[in-house]
Enzyme design. Structure first.
Site, mmCIF file in Angstrom:
data_model
loop_
_atom_site.group_PDB
_atom_site.id
_atom_site.type_symbol
_atom_site.label_atom_id
_atom_site.label_comp_id
_atom_site.label_asym_id
_atom_site.label_seq_id
_atom_site.Cartn_x
_atom_site.Cartn_y
_atom_site.Cartn_z
ATOM 1 N N HIS A 76 0.861 -1.187 0.000
ATOM 2 C CA HIS A 76 0.000 0.000 0.000
ATOM 3 C C HIS A 76 0.893 1.231 0.000
ATOM 4 O O HIS A 76 1.420 1.635 1.031
ATOM 5 C CB HIS A 76 -0.934 0.004 1.214
ATOM 6 C CG HIS A 76 -1.988 -1.040 1.132
ATOM 7 N ND1 HIS A 76 -3.210 -0.808 0.558
ATOM 8 C CD2 HIS A 76 -1.976 -2.327 1.504
ATOM 9 C CE1 HIS A 76 -3.923 -1.917 0.600
ATOM 10 N NE2 HIS A 76 -3.197 -2.848 1.170
ATOM 11 N N HIS A 87 -6.240 0.880 6.387
ATOM 12 C CA HIS A 87 -7.274 -0.010 6.911
ATOM 13 C C HIS A 87 -7.727 0.420 8.306
ATOM 14 O O HIS A 87 -6.960 1.024 9.052
ATOM 15 C CB HIS A 87 -6.732 -1.444 7.010
ATOM 16 C CG HIS A 87 -6.215 -1.970 5.717
ATOM 17 N ND1 HIS A 87 -4.973 -1.635 5.244
ATOM 18 C CD2 HIS A 87 -6.775 -2.784 4.798
ATOM 19 C CE1 HIS A 87 -4.786 -2.233 4.071
ATOM 20 N NE2 HIS A 87 -5.862 -2.925 3.784
ATOM 21 N N TYR A 109 -7.918 -1.455 10.821
ATOM 22 C CA TYR A 109 -7.104 -2.086 11.877
ATOM 23 C C TYR A 109 -5.796 -1.344 12.143
ATOM 24 O O TYR A 109 -5.154 -1.585 13.164
ATOM 25 C CB TYR A 109 -6.831 -3.567 11.547
ATOM 26 C CG TYR A 109 -6.055 -3.819 10.278
ATOM 27 C CD1 TYR A 109 -4.695 -3.534 10.167
ATOM 28 C CD2 TYR A 109 -6.688 -4.363 9.160
ATOM 29 C CE1 TYR A 109 -3.992 -3.775 8.995
ATOM 30 C CE2 TYR A 109 -6.001 -4.606 7.983
ATOM 31 C CZ TYR A 109 -4.643 -4.314 7.919
ATOM 32 O OH TYR A 109 -3.970 -4.537 6.756
ATOM 33 N N ALA A 128 -8.029 -7.186 -2.258
ATOM 34 C CA ALA A 128 -7.655 -8.599 -2.330
ATOM 35 C C ALA A 128 -8.460 -9.278 -1.229
ATOM 36 O O ALA A 128 -8.594 -8.729 -0.134
ATOM 37 C CB ALA A 128 -6.172 -8.760 -2.082
ATOM 38 N N ASN A 142 -6.434 -15.660 -2.498
ATOM 39 C CA ASN A 142 -6.110 -16.927 -1.813
ATOM 40 C C ASN A 142 -7.414 -17.633 -1.480
ATOM 41 O O ASN A 142 -8.465 -17.005 -1.407
ATOM 42 C CB ASN A 142 -5.346 -16.640 -0.505
ATOM 43 C CG ASN A 142 -6.101 -15.659 0.386
ATOM 44 O OD1 ASN A 142 -6.041 -14.452 0.178
ATOM 45 N ND2 ASN A 142 -6.831 -16.191 1.355
HETATM 46 N N1 HPA Z 1 -8.870 -13.023 4.856
HETATM 47 C C1 HPA Z 1 -8.976 -11.727 5.185
HETATM 48 N N2 HPA Z 1 -8.462 -10.770 4.438
HETATM 49 C C2 HPA Z 1 -7.818 -11.099 3.303
HETATM 50 C C3 HPA Z 1 -7.680 -12.436 2.911
HETATM 51 C C4 HPA Z 1 -8.241 -13.454 3.732
HETATM 52 O O1 HPA Z 1 -8.169 -14.652 3.431
HETATM 53 N N3 HPA Z 1 -6.988 -12.427 1.733
HETATM 54 C C5 HPA Z 1 -6.734 -11.124 1.438
HETATM 55 N N4 HPA Z 1 -7.232 -10.320 2.396
#
Ligand code: HPA
Length: 286
Positions: free
Chosen positions: A68, A95, A97, A125, A247
């Site tokens: 980022h 973010h 968090y 993502a 993922n």
């Molecule tokens: N979980 C939460 N946030 C994410 C993930 C995930 O699997 N992949 C990319 N950001």
């Protein structure tokens, strides 16, 4: 600054940032794009860009997360005989968090609104929960689940008696989402559709949590996007979003999930992602 902008944020910080940015640009942006983890390269497509480091913008929150960049890019997309409307690209996001303060992720959205932006495209993502998704798929966000239970909506004076109207709003704009779908069709790109679930993070989920999210109807999970979309709609902007399934969600694969996996998938799919986003943006007419 208009009344809607005042509704969400304490206005002096916002004023500082907006005054600074107004002096950097002649053209007022119509569409803003938030680029998610590892997807920042889209900003390199902007013709004659004006690039501003977010550290230079007064009061602007900066991100500490790898992937980022913290740049704001003004300009347009050009493609042979087509040209987009003026754009503001947020290369990298901050973010919730990172600060534990909801004002942080929505600050750029309020800046965009104050600069005149009408359309907000949000990208991220995300982990794939829907079992028919594969890593590297792109997904149009058709709805979301706010499992952080946080909401940037602040009822205005007139709203105080019935501050609940926002919950009835249709957040995702049909027209903008339709432009994403048509762009995918023109490019003959497969595009998944699904519900994005926002969790606060920053830890990835457990296998049991993913099973729960699956039962709740989530197709993808991530740590962003929803506060930005809610803020955009509250401020009167149209919004739509694309997730890159970086993922398979935790517990679906043998390997533990890592930020590297997220970045590697983003880098593998980024040309396709850039193609879809560009084609969409070139088709936005107002
Ligand atoms: N979980 C939460 N946030 C994410 C993930 C995930 O699997 N992949 C990319 N950001």
């Amino acid at each position: 600054m208009n009344k809607e902008s005042q509704r969400l944020h304490d206005s002096s910080r916002l004023h500082d940032a907006v005054d600074f940015l107004s002096l950097k640009t002649i053209e007022r942006p119509v569409t803003a794009i938030v680029l998610g983890s590892g997807l920042g390269d889209f900003a390199n497509q902007i013709a004659d860009p004006i690039v501003i480091d977010s550290h230079a913008v007064p009061s602007y929150p900066t991100s500490s997360v790898q992937g980022h960049d913290g740049k704001l890019v003004f300009g347009r997309l050009r493609d042979q005989n087509r040209e987009s409307l003026p754009l503001l690209v947020f290369k990298g996001r901050v973010h919730y968090y990172e600060s534990g303060d909801l004002q942080t992720p929505i600050f750029p959205i309020e800046v965009a609104k104050a600069l005149g932006v009408k359309n907000l495209l949000v990208t991220n993502a995300a982990g794939g929960i829907n079992r028919s998704f594969a890593s590297g798929d792109l997904m149009l966000i058709t709805d979301f689940i706010n499992l952080a239970f946080l909401n940037p909506h602040r009822p205005s004076e007139e709203d105080r008696v019935t501050p609940f109207h926002a919950k009835n709003k249709r957040y995702l704009d049909e027209h903008l989402s339709g432009l994403i779908l048509s762009a995918a069709e023109r490019l003959q790109l497969p595009l998944q559709r699904g519900t994005y679930c926002w969790l606060k993070g920053p830890s990835y989920e457990t296998k049991a949590e993913i099973e729960m999210l699956h039962r709740l109807g989530a197709d993808a999970v991530g740590m962003s996007t929803v506060p930005e979309m809610i803020a955009a709609v509250e401020l009167g902007m149209r919004t739509a979003g694309i997730s890159l399934i970086s993922n398979l969600a935790a517990g679906f694969s043998a390997e533990p999930l890592s930020h590297n996996e997220v970045s590697e998938t983003a880098s593998r799919v980024k040309q396709t992602f850039i193609g879809l986003l560009s084609e969409t943006i070139l088709s936005i007419k107002n």
